[in-house]
Design an enzyme around this catalytic site. Sequence first.
Site, PDB file in Angstrom:
ATOM      1  N   HIS A  59      -3.355  -4.039   7.342  1.00  0.00           N
ATOM      2  CA  HIS A  59      -3.818  -2.855   8.085  1.00  0.00           C
ATOM      3  C   HIS A  59      -5.212  -2.446   7.605  1.00  0.00           C
ATOM      4  O   HIS A  59      -6.086  -2.115   8.401  1.00  0.00           O
ATOM      5  CB  HIS A  59      -2.865  -1.673   7.859  1.00  0.00           C
ATOM      6  CG  HIS A  59      -1.571  -1.764   8.614  1.00  0.00           C
ATOM      7  ND1 HIS A  59      -1.510  -2.007   9.977  1.00  0.00           N
ATOM      8  CD2 HIS A  59      -0.279  -1.623   8.201  1.00  0.00           C
ATOM      9  CE1 HIS A  59      -0.236  -2.007  10.369  1.00  0.00           C
ATOM     10  NE2 HIS A  59       0.528  -1.786   9.316  1.00  0.00           N
ATOM     11  N   HIS A  91       1.162  -6.738   3.401  1.00  0.00           N
ATOM     12  CA  HIS A  91       1.314  -6.137   4.725  1.00  0.00           C
ATOM     13  C   HIS A  91       0.335  -4.960   4.901  1.00  0.00           C
ATOM     14  O   HIS A  91      -0.429  -4.907   5.874  1.00  0.00           O
ATOM     15  CB  HIS A  91       2.769  -5.653   4.889  1.00  0.00           C
ATOM     16  CG  HIS A  91       3.049  -4.948   6.179  1.00  0.00           C
ATOM     17  ND1 HIS A  91       3.684  -5.563   7.238  1.00  0.00           N
ATOM     18  CD2 HIS A  91       2.787  -3.682   6.598  1.00  0.00           C
ATOM     19  CE1 HIS A  91       3.788  -4.703   8.251  1.00  0.00           C
ATOM     20  NE2 HIS A  91       3.256  -3.554   7.878  1.00  0.00           N
ATOM     21  N   GLU A  92       0.351  -4.033   3.940  1.00  0.00           N
ATOM     22  CA  GLU A  92      -0.512  -2.850   4.055  1.00  0.00           C
ATOM     23  C   GLU A  92      -1.992  -3.233   3.981  1.00  0.00           C
ATOM     24  O   GLU A  92      -2.832  -2.630   4.633  1.00  0.00           O
ATOM     25  CB  GLU A  92      -0.159  -1.805   2.977  1.00  0.00           C
ATOM     26  CG  GLU A  92       1.252  -1.244   3.071  1.00  0.00           C
ATOM     27  CD  GLU A  92       1.597  -0.626   4.436  1.00  0.00           C
ATOM     28  OE1 GLU A  92       0.682  -0.186   5.157  1.00  0.00           O
ATOM     29  OE2 GLU A  92       2.793  -0.594   4.785  1.00  0.00           O
TER      30      GLU A  92
END
Length: 649
Positions: free
Chosen positions: A436, A432-433
């Site tokens: 980003h 997920h990170e």
Amino acid sequence: GLFGVPELSCPEGFQEAQDRALQESEQLVQKACSTPPGPETVMIFDQLSDSLCRVADLADFVKVAHPDFAFREAAEEACRNIGTVVEKLNTDVELCQSLRRLLADETVMSSLDPETRRVAELFMFDFEISGIHLDEEKRKKAVDLNVRILDLCNEFLIGTHIPNKIDKNVLPEHIRYNFTAEGNYLQVAGLHADCPDDLVREAAYKIFLHSNAQQLARLEELLASRNSLAQLVGYDTFAHRALQGTMAKNPETVRQFLEKLSEQLSKRTQKDFQMMTKMKMKLNPHNSMLMPWDHPYYSGVLRAERYNIDPGLYCPFFSLGACMEGLNSLFSQLLGISLYAEQTKRGEIWSEDVRKLAVVHETEGLLGYIYCDFFQRPDKPHQDCHFTVRGGRLKENGEYQLPVVVLMLSLPNSARGTPTLLSPGMMENLFHEMGHAMHSMLGRTRYQHVTGTRCPTDFAEVPSILMEYFANDYRVVNQFARHYKTGQPLPKNMVSRLCESKKVCAAADMQLQVFYAVLDQIYHGKHPLKKSTTEILKETQEKVYGLPYVPNTAWQLRFSHLVGYGAKYYSYLMSRAVASMVWKQCFAQNPFDRAMGERYRREMLAHGGGKEPMLMVQGMLQKSPSVEDFVDALVSDLDHDFETFIMDS
């Protein structure tokens, strides 16, 4: 110095960096005011934004994560000072006039490219929401309100985490050991949601969420001040102001989205609640009514009973090294990008376990840097997040200013001689990170004001949530998940069962998110509010969520997202809907499809916030999705996979 900034070899350097930024910004303000309207005006505004953000963004990270208190304090001070300057600039009439002259000049405006035009409009929007168009007295009021709101946000945020104390004699003796003792008092610092004892969860819920007059006053003043500011600068409500420029565009669309989603979920949610109630009856026959403190616990029990997902069985296959290899391989196949570990210089990092990665494209070369701050340490916040430390932009000399970001996780430190092993949840968070981080690396915009993740909130989570779909796909996981001792791959049925287990009670979990989002919309909607925030909570909880409100509790006083996501809590659901549609339409058939990877980069990642979010979604899906499409995407994700179901039966 930190991140290679020479001044930041000691805490005092923040003052120096800040002074230089302020000096630079004064010169740029003069330059902006004396430059005739043209593309150069936008360039100067962006340089101005960059000179302040380069210090403020870096300080934003340092103030929460640096192990040295002196550094944290100096960074906090720099954030405050630069924040004040930004507020002043947003109400600088002469500076605004230079931009207004550009926007009013139709000939010049029509000659600008769409990105430059959008950035000019975004800068104007910043002026307008600060009340630049008001007379001096009202403008002063807007500045004062902004300052007050900032203070209230900080106070409210601190209040959301403060433990509650209770006389230990109030609680039955056999459960007291669950809470920290302090003299004759017990401290309750959270909800103890995973505790198997119903009584402990009930006590924690009623004590931790007990109403607090001071915190209630802060929240009421915060909501009223936000509303006053929005109305002062010309909006009906704070939600109308907050949603301008987002994918949803206005509160009406958000309301429609949440109502339709709630409607579609209601039967499934009831079914989930029935299953949890049965499980509670089985384990606790004396008291079988399902209460809010039961939902997280019994959904976990059902998950474990049905799929036996013991994280300990998965961890050996997810060593940190293997997961990073997996990400490297995925990015290389999809986007032609590789991650390389780079040596750091003295003083560049704040803890010796931080790793620096260079992000390199096969033909375009170096794209930027990711600092990985992955491990737990004392005083480090327990949250997984992505920080922009420096935004990318095209510099005046034609070179590109490379973006720099930090990924912060809270992984356990490994024992000597064994690698760091991640639970399935940690592995998904890492992906997920990284979503980003890739957005930051590939949102290579001309202007730093719209670089990478500097885009509307309801679009910002799309790249990160999309990465979760990759992390849950066997074809992707099979490329890297190997047992750290034997090298054996993770069996397919273990991945399938993990994915299916996440669907247990997922409708009820989503319904809870809908309830929070609806509450956030009402709080930031029409003022004065018809009832107190607690009465609104009770009414909304019973209508939207379905589990009873517990007297004398005030969950909203622990709702920390009201600070950073005011009127935008729905964003996570909407981003998930878009990510789901992109996954199903573009990657579900082949998660390594390079042509789709390139389309994804071109249509969605490359623009940062420099293009309207709905246009980016249209470019990717090649159609304009409706509210119904969003709802269908979220609901269809809850359906069980038939093949796994049969195999497991």
